[in-house]
Design a protein around this motif. Structure first.
Motif, mmCIF file in Angstrom:
data_model
loop_
_atom_site.group_PDB
_atom_site.id
_atom_site.type_symbol
_atom_site.label_atom_id
_atom_site.label_comp_id
_atom_site.label_asym_id
_atom_site.label_seq_id
_atom_site.Cartn_x
_atom_site.Cartn_y
_atom_site.Cartn_z
ATOM 1 N N GLU A 17 41.417 39.750 38.501
ATOM 2 C CA GLU A 17 40.813 39.695 37.173
ATOM 3 C C GLU A 17 41.836 39.342 36.109
ATOM 4 O O GLU A 17 41.603 38.476 35.247
ATOM 5 C CB GLU A 17 40.175 41.049 36.834
ATOM 6 N N GLU B 121 38.689 35.758 42.027
ATOM 7 C CA GLU B 121 38.170 37.015 41.479
ATOM 8 C C GLU B 121 36.878 37.402 42.180
ATOM 9 O O GLU B 121 36.669 38.575 42.535
ATOM 10 C CB GLU B 121 37.955 36.873 39.965
ATOM 11 N N ARG C 100 41.622 43.936 40.635
ATOM 12 C CA ARG C 100 42.125 44.009 39.263
ATOM 13 C C ARG C 100 43.199 42.946 39.022
ATOM 14 O O ARG C 100 43.256 42.336 37.946
ATOM 15 C CB ARG C 100 42.689 45.401 38.979
ATOM 16 N N ARG D 189 40.625 47.571 45.510
ATOM 17 C CA ARG D 189 40.459 47.728 44.062
ATOM 18 C C ARG D 189 41.615 47.087 43.307
ATOM 19 O O ARG D 189 41.423 46.357 42.321
ATOM 20 C CB ARG D 189 40.390 49.215 43.728
ATOM 21 N N ASN D 190 42.842 47.367 43.746
ATOM 22 C CA ASN D 190 44.013 46.804 43.071
ATOM 23 C C ASN D 190 44.051 45.287 43.182
ATOM 24 O O ASN D 190 44.431 44.588 42.234
ATOM 25 C CB ASN D 190 45.288 47.405 43.660
#
Length: 570
Positions: free
Chosen positions: A420, A361, A417, A413-414
């Motif tokens: 995460e 992450e 996520r 960004r993807n």
């Protein structure tokens, strides 16, 4: 050097395989020694290591290969330890586990190479010109370089090269020149730092640890599975033996009753009762013999042996199984669960995977930053005809700054996520894993206690059944018991013996399963055993829980120090 070696480098394929095995197996042995104090060398299955029986001397053949070649036609005497050795030698599942561990180590050797000094050398040569022969020329060159990636993310490249050139048509000599250069590239923002740069190597190191843990856990689970299969085969044979004893007794009783009936001292009804039970016993013998044959065939397949081979089992295996309950009687559920969570290898790996997900992450989040990279290079070329004459003032240098603005971050960004969400899911998996361990440990302890109680009941039932048979035989001689009384007592004796054997095996396997759940079971060349140091630690924890205000030595609590007698070869 043979011509084939020129196409593959300085080493032949078998030599390269040996070097790969040496490096990878050394890493496995090192990790096993660090984690478990394991000193026996790890090895690949023989077929994987050398591609077939024909490549190895006969003394290195597996038992299966010896059977197929007609060297041997019987295997034995078998017990749990020898069965485990044969199964591990021939089992596809064991081979796959070994190969997966080897591949983890092999991957680590490459990742270590990626972060070490990487050397490269190459050569070129060409000729060219016009079709009429004018202007033809020839050139040749050689270059070598070394690259190193540092923990900060910097990449250092040093290179040296030499070139020769001549015009063939003019007959002039060769013109030579050489060059040397050094370049450094350093990311300052995105992709910089040890966390980002060394992650592939770090994860590879951890994957090898996970592989060693998983393989060790598999070995222990597999040993319990082998023990279970051996005991079940012996149980089937024991049932057949008990039925044969019962049939012999019924045969004697039937002959006696027939003689008494012919003499008019016994009714035909009682004679037929004995004869009918004798026929039923004979039918059970046929069924039980078929069951034994099926179990033996299934066991041969499990061991990886041909069905034609004969198996010989060691005598007294079932009788030697222990029946002590002092350990489980004093084992507290909460202490057992806490001990298992602290020592279970799969729990450790599940926790470490949470750390892996946390790093991933952070790494994907780093990819959202601005990219800023600085680089510098120095290169020097010698004058024509003087390949080793370098002048510092003639060297070329360059410096550059590369700025990558985060304009379109959708892929990054993807990815972040996903990382995460994966982190949250990994944490949930770990929590769920702890709950499952708590359940399985409690259940294993419960089954061990219940199976021991059943064993005690069945052991007493055998004692009562033996007394009943003796009593009915004496009563018959005194004319106080009928044939049906004798038949019922003998049938109860047979059932009690079968139930006692089954209960003894169930308790032994339940105890092994409990030790496996607590992660105190060990497998080595001597067989299956309980690790003494962990047994002492468990005993101290139990004592501390039972007597919180006293020193552990003031309140001794029994704990296992060895496996059931047959399971260990010590």
């Amino acid at each position: 050097m043979a011509s084939g070696d020129l196409l593959t480098g300085c080493y032949s394929p078998p030599e390269l395989r040996d070097r790969a095995d040496r490096d990878a197996l050394a890493l496995v042995d090192q990790r096993r020694a660090q984690l478990f104090g394991e000193n026996s060398p790890f090895a690949l299955p023989a077929v994987t290591a050398s591609f077939g029986r024909e490549d190895r001397p006969q003394e290195e053949w597996t038992i299966r290969e010896q059977i197929l070649s007609g060297v041997i036609d019987e295997v034995g005497p078998l017990n749990v330890v020898t069965s485990l050795e044969i199964a591990a030698e021939n089992s596809q599942e064991v081979q796959e586990q070994r190969e997966q561990l080897y591949l983890s180590a092999l991957t680590l050797t490459q990742d270590r190479w990626n972060f070490g000094y990487r050397y490269n050398a190459d050569g070129t040569g060409d000729v060219g010109g016009q079709l009429d022969g004018d202007g033809s020329s020839a050139s040749t060159g050689f270059g070598a370089s070394v690259t190193r990636v540092l923990g900060s993310g910097a990449t250092i490249l040093a290179s040296v090269g030499s070139n020769l050139f001549r015009f063939i048509s003019t007959g002039d000599g060769w013109d030579a020149l050489s060059n040397v250069g050094v370049s450094v590239t350093q990311p300052l923002l995105r992709g910089s730092g040890r966390l980002i740069t060394l992650e592939p190597l770090r994860q590879s190191e951890r994957n090898l640890i996970y592989g060693v843990r998983s393989y060790e856990r598999f070995r222990r689970t597999y040993a319990v599975d082998v023990a279970s299969r051996v005991y079940r085969v012996l149980q089937a044979r024991n049932q057949l033996y008990n039925e044969r004893l019962n049939f012999d007794n019924l045969l004697l009783l039937s002959r006696r009753n027939d003689a008494l009936a012919e003499a008019g001292q016994l009714s035909e009804i009682q004679a037929d009762q004995a004869r009918q039970d004798q026929l039923r016993s004979k039918n059970r013998l046929v069924t039980l013999q078929g069951n034994v044959d099926r179990q033996l065939d299934a066991f041969k397949v499990f061991l990886g042996l041909p069905l034609s081979v004969e198996l010989d089992f060691e005598d007294g295996i079932l009788e030697s199984l222990g029946a002590d309950s002092s350990f489980i009687d004093g084992l507290d559920q909460d202490v057992a669960v806490e001990f298992a969570i602290d020592h279970r290898l799969d729990v450790m790996t599940s926790f470490d995977r949470v750390q892996d997900a946390t790093r991933r992450e952070a790494i994907t989040r780093d990819a959202l930053r601005v990219g800023l990279t600085v680089s510098g290079a120095v290169n020097s070329t010698s004058p024509d005809g003087r390949p080793l004459s370098f002048q510092g003032g003639d060297a070329n240098w360059s410096a550059a700054v590369d700025l990558d603005l985060p304009v379109d971050l959708l892929p990054a960004r993807n990815a972040w996520r996903r990382a995460e969400i994966n982190l949250v899911d990994t944490k949930r998996t770990y929590d769920r894993f702890l709950d499952n361990v708590s359940v399985t440990v409690r259940d294993a302890l419960r089954r061990a206690k219940n199976s021991y109680q059943s064993f005690e009941i069945q052991r007493n039932a055998v004692y009562v059944a033996n007394r009943r048979v003796e009593g009915t035989l004496l009563s018959q001689k005194a004319g106080l018991a009928t044939t049906r009384d004798i038949l019922e007592s003998q049938e109860a004796q047979r059932q009690a013996r079968d139930a006692e054997t089954s209960a003894r095996i169930d308790y032994t396997l339940a105890l092994l399963d409990l030790w496996l759940e607590l992660e105190i079971l060990r497998v080595d060349e001597n067989g299956v055993r309980v690790e003494a140091e962990l047994a002492i630690e468990l005993r101290e924890r139990l004592a501390a829980a039972a007597f919180p205000n006293q020193a552990p030595t003031d309140a001794p609590t029994d704990a296992p120090t060895e496996a059931p007698a047959e399971v260990s070869n010590d």
